[in-house]
Design a protein around this motif. Sequence first.
Motif, PDB file in Angstrom:
ATOM      1  N   VAL A 242       0.857  -1.188   0.000  1.00 35.38           N
ATOM      2  CA  VAL A 242       0.000   0.000   0.000  1.00 35.38           C
ATOM      3  C   VAL A 242       0.890   1.234   0.000  1.00 35.38           C
ATOM      4  CG1 VAL A 242      -1.772   1.307   1.240  1.00 35.38           C
ATOM      5  CG2 VAL A 242      -1.837  -1.196   1.246  1.00 35.38           C
ATOM      6  N   HIS A 243       0.595   2.157  -0.878  1.00 32.25           N
ATOM      7  CA  HIS A 243       1.294   3.440  -0.917  1.00 32.25           C
ATOM      8  C   HIS A 243       0.409   4.483  -0.263  1.00 32.25           C
ATOM      9  CE1 HIS A 243       1.845   7.382  -3.061  1.00 32.25           C
ATOM     10  NE2 HIS A 243       3.073   7.180  -2.651  1.00 32.25           N
TER      11      HIS A 243
ATOM     12  N   LEU B 139      -3.406  11.331   6.472  1.00 38.59           N
ATOM     13  CA  LEU B 139      -2.938  10.060   5.911  1.00 38.59           C
ATOM     14  C   LEU B 139      -3.860   9.693   4.761  1.00 38.59           C
ATOM     15  CD1 LEU B 139      -2.428   8.149   9.270  1.00 38.59           C
ATOM     16  CD2 LEU B 139      -0.643   9.179   7.868  1.00 38.59           C
ATOM     17  N   ALA B 140      -3.296   9.599   3.560  1.00 37.46           N
ATOM     18  CA  ALA B 140      -4.108   9.322   2.381  1.00 37.46           C
ATOM     19  C   ALA B 140      -3.538   8.125   1.627  1.00 37.46           C
ATOM     20  CB  ALA B 140      -4.164  10.545   1.469  1.00 37.46           C
ATOM     21  N   PRO B 141      -4.113   6.936   1.808  1.00 41.22           N
ATOM     22  CA  PRO B 141      -3.635   5.758   1.085  1.00 41.22           C
ATOM     23  C   PRO B 141      -4.214   5.683  -0.323  1.00 41.22           C
ATOM     24  CG  PRO B 141      -5.434   5.134   2.530  1.00 41.22           C
ATOM     25  CD  PRO B 141      -5.194   6.610   2.762  1.00 41.22           C
ATOM     26  N   ASP B 142      -3.465   5.049  -1.224  1.00 41.84           N
ATOM     27  CA  ASP B 142      -4.013   4.658  -2.519  1.00 41.84           C
ATOM     28  C   ASP B 142      -4.832   3.387  -2.317  1.00 41.84           C
ATOM     29  OD1 ASP B 142      -2.674   6.733  -3.766  1.00 41.84           O
ATOM     30  OD2 ASP B 142      -1.019   5.482  -4.481  1.00 41.84           O
TER      31      ASP B 142
ATOM     32  N   GLN C 160      -0.184   3.768  -6.525  1.00 44.68           N
ATOM     33  CA  GLN C 160       0.954   2.848  -6.421  1.00 44.68           C
ATOM     34  C   GLN C 160       0.667   1.662  -5.503  1.00 44.68           C
ATOM     35  OE1 GLN C 160       3.398   3.542  -8.535  1.00 44.68           O
ATOM     36  NE2 GLN C 160       2.063   5.267  -9.048  1.00 44.68           N
ATOM     37  N   SER C 161      -0.602   1.426  -5.180  1.00 47.99           N
ATOM     38  CA  SER C 161      -0.961   0.289  -4.333  1.00 47.99           C
ATOM     39  C   SER C 161      -1.250  -0.950  -5.171  1.00 47.99           C
ATOM     40  CB  SER C 161      -2.193   0.614  -3.475  1.00 47.99           C
ATOM     41  OG  SER C 161      -1.880   1.547  -2.467  1.00 47.99           O
TER      42      SER C 161
ATOM     43  N   ALA D  78      -3.851   3.132 -12.886  1.00 46.74           N
ATOM     44  CA  ALA D  78      -4.785   2.093 -12.441  1.00 46.74           C
ATOM     45  C   ALA D  78      -5.049   1.059 -13.529  1.00 46.74           C
ATOM     46  CB  ALA D  78      -6.100   2.730 -11.990  1.00 46.74           C
ATOM     47  N   GLY D  79      -5.098   1.506 -14.792  1.00 43.94           N
ATOM     48  CA  GLY D  79      -5.435   0.595 -15.877  1.00 43.94           C
ATOM     49  C   GLY D  79      -6.851   0.062 -15.739  1.00 43.94           C
TER      50      GLY D  79
END
Length: 453
Positions: free
Chosen positions: A15-16, A53-56, A62-63, A196-197
């Motif tokens: 996780v990014h 804190l902001a996760p992808d 980048q997660s 993301a694709g």
Amino acid sequence: MRITRHYLTVKGRRVHYRRCGEGPPVLLVHQSPRSSREYEAVMRQWGRQFTCLAPDSPGFGQSDPFSFRAPTTEDYADAVLDFAKAVGLSGIAAYGFHSGGIFLMNAMRRHPERFVALAVGGYPCFRPEELADVGEAYLPSFKPMPYGEHLVWAWNRLLEQSWYFPWYMPDDRRRMSLAHADPMAVQDMVMDLLAAGDAYRDGYRAALTAVYDVPAAGSDVPPALIASYAGDPMTAHIARFPPLPDGWEAAEQPTRDAHFAVCADFLSHHPAPAADLAEDRHRGFIAVQAGRFDGLIHWRGQGDVLHLHGPGCSLDLLSEDGVMIDLPGHGLSDPWPGEPPTDWAAWQVVIDAAAAHLGAKAVSHEALPCGEAVLLFPDLTPDRYGHHLVTAWANVRASHVFAPHYAVNIAHARPIDPAAMAPERLAAEHLALIRAGTAAQALHLARQAGGIA
């Protein structure tokens, strides 16, 4: 205010996440098909009073994606809860917009004991006849095509989503008041979509097939604010909400800035406990201040030799084992302030600083492509029609047929590797080139000036 970036392994999945500020922690969950990058401006503002804190989300930014197909709303909600636990949060105060709000609402309904407070931007309450508008027609497949056809679709789909809702129904009855043709705003969204694709459909589908998860009146749940602003298509849904639990409110704001100000004020009255935040140590971002450069350098691996990619590339395209970095303005590293330098000394001091931090004793450079820098790396500034995306794709594709790619004749033919012409490989190279922008040409000129072939 500086935003730092980190990786954290959560149940075997990378996780990014972005971090900014000081104060009580607040978790920010992005919408589809974006990444945590969409919150950078908000984080710099909120960071004055919160640790943001902001996760992808899985498969975005980048997660890593989920290891299974067709993830549900609950899967994305559980991923939020898993990240919160792994990063060190003992109580969650959170904000989510659209998809992010849907996943957070689901998590709170099922696990209210994990939350301190929740603010949501644009929560939907669809009528039955509206659900068809946001079904599978909303989610066409997005995969790299040999000649870059997918790029034309991506640019126009994200451009026109501000013109009418849903994006594929050009109809006067569906016009939106916030229509624009800002190439930089579209570029930000396109870059997230390219990262993301086809996984972008998973996040959308999970959100758009979610049930109405707002707890019923009388439920024993932490306080929440459901907010929106004029021009957001979800604003009209506020009037449809049934009675809310005690301590909950729904409100429309006149502008986007007012919306975020109200949400920040609400969360400030319900602070989450302080936390010791966790991150991985085998890959991440180091802060480098050397010469003109003052920013984050993306790195991974370990070893005595620091491997460096070529102009317009990134560390993800390198085949070597060991430690490597994205040079300034390339890959996931921060850009140079102002115009990237064309003198090698400016790049060398950054490389030396990164090598010292990572314990590398020698440096290896990927070979320069042959040709003139100004022709190898033309201007890729985003324009109104997305032409820069197609230009970059054509150059990347041609580079596997001719050397240099702009000399299209038999005298400059190079052996063709079919694997290198695979759309997925071209897409990775294209993304790296678009990310580099003007830094690619500057790096090429600097290496030539410094005699680094």
